[in-house]
Structure formats: structure tokens, C-alpha cells
Scaffold this motif. Structure first.
Motif: not given
Ligand SMILES: [Zn+2]
Lengths: 141, 386
Positions: B46, B59, B61-62, B64-66, B68-70, B75
Motif C-alpha cells: 500500500s 497495466r 492499475e492491475a 495497484a489493484g492487486a 493494495g496501492c490506494e 504510472s
């Protein structure tokens, strides 16, 4: 027409590349020449990188050149070319000054030399697409 | 000026394999490396707020989503092929020094052996800057893949400077020797002699099979932050002293270069050394992107470790082996460790500067260089110090 289907990748006949290969189909190798500064260019581009002028013409090439560098492909890395190996791919430096990637046909690999004079040989691969190949000018090796 | 303002604070790698393959998706592989890198840095996922994925491998975003980068704030993907990881290191340094991001993750990895990508790679040119040029002007003549294109450069270098097959072989053998000291290397336990090198089958003259990099499943990652933040983290920070990125001209077309031997490094390396305030002779080791043997010789020249044309002699007689004048690719490189897209060259440089390399440690390594080579000769170089 009962023909064997040509299975190798071909250029897409669109845009400036399509115009380049269109001239090949008409039996002529032509390169872009800037109408402002006179510089030849290849690969085709929209404007002249020397002077940024937009005006250019397709100027007919002499078809003469020399081998600038070469490779002999012994193991094809695309299945469509597997039955062609070994084949001699070359960069030809044309009399006009531009360089063109192509193949020297009917040349034993051990005869390839940098500086070797070559002459254009246009070959129709399909009814639509003609590619510019080269042949040794004289068997002087 | 980026000198001494950013640090690599975490590194991570997966094991490397060929048969039977990683058994994981490429994203899972990369997340294994990414979480290893954040853990190495003492960071939680995170805390990552910048991500620079390798071209076409996921990507931001993928990731970050995995992870937990809120608060993903920065990027980008640098479209420089194998030069992308080092170019991303520069972008990460710019981001953290400017305050654009705090902790930037640079991941990369693939199923380069087992995946569909490995078999389709030669037909997949969409990531190339000159994709349409290759399609219309190279591929129809049977010039379909990098070893064939780069063979044209190698052949002209041999003609202009007398570079020899045996000098290419010296590069392959040096990488293979280093791999014998690295249990993680795929070629550990498989030494290579000059006779074996010269007997390996020709692929695209002058490139033989043993001139070509491995195809590998595996991933690696690293984390960049500022010097001030690095001091509060667990691991010895490795400082970025100098960095440069460059391209040949034209970058999207190989044949019509006025200076046929100019690569991205030709302009990038002087910039990096100027920034660092050191000379190539001050460098203790170099991790050089070794997609093919000649590219090592060429990058040694263009990086300024010797003059153009002298690279062949430079690599002979153990010149780039451990104990030589410039140990190159102490991990075995793409040729003999694994092909992880250049990420593992950064990881190995950090390990050398931390002194973590065991049998292959360069004694008293203080300054190291990492290069990247991509596409039609794009180049990136980083100068790191402990
Ligand atoms: Zn002009």
C-alpha cells in the motif's frame, strides 16, 4: 487461377508503403525525393527529415547498389520462411544514397561480400504484390 | 540533475525456469517479484504510489489493484523494449526527487519459455516503435526477428573493425562462466568451451545458437525512493549516481542510419557519466543487456569502456570475466542466467553493491553500471554506487 497460395507475410498495400510497392508492381523502383532540397529518402516518410519540406516526388531509381551488410538466415524464425533456408538477406546501399533491406537471389552464401555490386530484380510474389530483390551484377568473386 | 538523490531500496526475483514452465500467470509471477521487492525494502504494498510496468506486460492499475496501492499517483510505461527497466529507473528517480511519488515499483516478468508469448514473439511486433516499417520492409524479405536484424549490425561491425566470431564466443563463455557461480542461473552446471561455442548451429550469420539469449519463465522487480526515505528503510540504499536514455536515429528504422553503429547508449552514456562525475575506468562491474553476444561488445564500446572498434579485444582473454578489467554480467546475464527483460541486471547490480553475491562477488564493489538495449537499438544506462 489455379495457383499455389503465397504463404509468406507481405507488406500492407496502404499509405506511403503502398505507393512504394505500387511502383514496384508497375516495374519500377522509386524512392521519395524532396522537391525542396533534393534529398532522397527511404523508408517512406510524410516530410523531408533534412529540411521538413512537404513537397516530394517518387523518383526512379537506377536499381544499382552495393551490399552494405548482410546475414545468411540458416534457421528461419518465422515458419513461412522455413523452406527457404539458407537465404541471404542484405542491406543494399543504392546509387541514390538510400539503403534498402532485401535479399540477394541466386548467390551462394560464401560469395556474399560487403561492397559487392548488385542490381535490382523485381519479382511478382502475388498478382497484387511485387518485391524488390537483387542479383549479383557480375560473378566477380 | 538527479545525481545521488534517489536510491534503489528493494529488489525481488522469482526462481527462473524453462521446462515445464512457471505454472503461473505472468501477472502472478510479476506480483511474486513485486512483493519480494517491497518486503526487501521493508515496505507494504500500500505504500507504493508509483508503478512503471514493462511494455505489454500488464497495466499499472492491475498491479495497484492487486498490491493494495490506494494512492497510485504516478504510472507510465517506457516503450524502449529491453532498455525499459533502466529507463524506468530514471523516470522513477525523476518522480521521487520531484515529489511526484514516494515509492516507485518497477516490475517485469513473463513466461518467456512456456507461454504463448514465447512462440508468438517473433510474429508479435506491436511493441516495436517501427512495427509498421518492419512489417512492410523487413518481414517480407524473411527478416522477421531481432537476431536477424541485429546480425546486420554485427556483420558490418566485423567488416569495419575486424571483430571476430571468437570474440563473440568470448562473451558467451564469460557469461557461462559466471553462471557456474550462480545457483539460480539456468546454465549453472553447464559450462561452455570455445570449441562447443564454435560448433553450435548458425541461426543468422554471424549469430550462432550460443550467441542468443535464453527463453525463460521468471520475473524481477525493484523499488525506488528518495535518499531521505531510504535512510529510514531496512536495507543498505544503493544510490543512483548518473543515468541516461537515448535512441539511435532514426530509432524506428535500422538500415538508413548515417552512423550505422550509433545506438541509444552513444548519447546516453556520456550524459550519465557526466552526471555521475566519474569516468568509465572508475566502474567496478557492469551488467550489460546481453540479448546477443555482439550487443555486449557494442554497448561496451558505446558506453565508453573502450573506443569504438576495440570492444572485441576488450572482451578477449577474460577481460569481462570476474577478475578481469571489467566483470560483466556476474549473474550470467540473459545468455546464461535467465531472460527477465533486463530487470535481473538491475537486481544483480544492487546485490553486488550490497556485497550479497557470494562466490561471484566483485571484491570491494563500489560503483556499478547497468545498461538496457531494446527494439532497434534504444539504450539506457544507470551508474549506481553503494
Ligand atoms: Zn528536403
Amino acid at each position: 487461377m489455379p495457383e499455389t497460395k503465397y504463404a509468406k507475410p507481405l507488406p500492407q498495400m496502404e499509405g506511403l508503403a503502398g505507393e512504394f510497392y505500387g511502383h514496384c508492381k508497375n516495374g519500377e523502383l522509386r524512392f521519395q525525393r524532396c522537391k525542396c532540397c533534393g534529398a532522397f529518402r527511404h523508408i517512406p516518410r510524410e516530410i523531408c527529415p533534412e529540411c521538413n519540406a512537404f513537397d516530394w516526388e517518387w523518383a526512379k531509381s537506377s536499381g544499382s547498389g552495393t551490399v552494405y551488410t548482410w546475414t545468411v538466415v540458416e534457421r528461419a524464425l518465422h515458419p513461412a520462411f522455413a523452406s527457404d533456408t539458407p537465404y541471404a538477406a542484405v542491406v543494399v546501399e543504392m546509387a541514390e544514397g538510400v539503403r534498402l533491406l532485401s535479399q540477394v537471389v541466386d548467390c551462394p552464401p560464401d560469395k556474399l561480400r560487403i561492397g559487392m555490386p548488385v542490381q535490382l530484380e523485381l519479382r511478382a510474389m502475388t498478382p497484387e504484390v511485387t518485391l524488390p530483390f537483387f542479383r549479383r551484377l557480375i560473378d566477380n568473386q | 540533475m538527479l545525481k545521488d538523490q534517489a536510491c534503489i531500496v528493494g529488489i525481488g526475483e522469482t526462481p527462473f525456469c524453462r521446462k515445464p514452465g512457471s505454472g503461473m500467470s505472468e501477472m502472478t509471477l510479476q506480483l511474486k517479484a513485486a512483493t519480494a521487492a517491497t518486503a526487501d525494502a521493508g515496505l507494504k504494498g500500500s505504500q507504493i504510489d508509483g508503478i512503471l510496468p514493462f511494455p505489454a506486460l500488464g497495466r499499472a492499475e492491475a498491479f495497484a489493484g492487486a498490491l493494495g496501492c490506494e494512492n497510485l499517483r504516478f504510472s507510465a510505461t517506457l516503450h524502449l523494449g529491453g532498455a525499459a527497466p533502466v529507463a524506468a529507473l530514471r523516470a522513477a528517480a525523476m518522480a521521487v526527487v520531484s515529489g511526484t511519488a514516494s515509492h516507485v515499483l518497477i516490475p517485469g516478468g513473463w513466461n518467456g519459455y512456456s507461454g504463448a508469448r514465447a512462440r508468438a514473439a517473433v510474429q508479435d511486433m506491436n511493441s516495436l516503435p517501427g512495427a509498421a516499417i518492419a512489417r512492410d520492409f523487413y518481414v517480407p524479405f524473411g527478416m522477421t526477428a531481432p537476431p536477424q536484424w541485429y546480425a546486420l549490425m554485427a556483420r558490418r561491425h566485423m567488416h569495419d573493425y575486424g571483430t571476430t566470431h571468437e570474440q563473440f564466443g568470448a562473451v558467451a563463455i564469460a557469461m557461462r562462466k559466471h553462471a557456474q557461480l550462480n545457483p539460480a542461473a539456468l546454465m549453472c552446471g553447464k559450462p561452455l568451451t570455445m570449441a562447443e561455442y564454435l560448433a553450435s548451429p548458425m541461426i543468422a550469420d554471424p549469430y550462432r545458437l550460443n550467441d542468443c539469449c535464453l527463453e525463460t519463465d521468471g520475473a524481477a522487480a525493484f523499488v525506488v525512493t528518495t535518499v531521505a526515505r531510504a535512510r529510514d528503510l531496512g536495507k543498505q540504499p544503493i544510490y543512483l549516481m548518473g543515468v541516461g536514455v537515448g535512441q539511435p536515429y532514426p530509432a524506428d528504422e535500422i538500415t538508413n542510419r548515417r552512423d550505422f553503429h550509433r545506438t541509444g547508449l552513444t548519447s546516453a552514456a556520456p550524459e550519465a557519466f557526466r552526471m555521475a562525475g566519474i569516468a568509465p575506468a572508475d566502474v567496478d562491474f557492469a551488467q550489460i543487456y546481453d540479448c546477443f553476444t555482439f550487443e555486449v561488445i557494442q554497448q561496451i564500446e558505446e558506453a565508453g569502456f573502450c573506443k569504438r572498434g576495440e570492444g572485441g579485444a576488450f572482451v578477449e582473454h577474460g577481460g569481462i570475466e570476474l577478475g578481469g578489467r571489467l566483470p560483466v554480467n556476474t549473474h550470467g546475464g540473459l545468455l546464461s542466467q535467465a531472460h527477465v527483460l533486463g530487470l535481473s541486471h538491475v537486481v544483480e547490480a544492487v546485490r553486488q553493491l550490497r556485497g550479497e553475491c557470494g562466490a561471484r562477488q566483485v571484491q570491494n564493489a563500489e560503483i556499478g553500471v547497468v545498461t538496457g538495449w531494446g527494439d532497434f537499438g534504444d539504450g539506457a544506462i544507470a551508474i549506481l554506487r553503494r
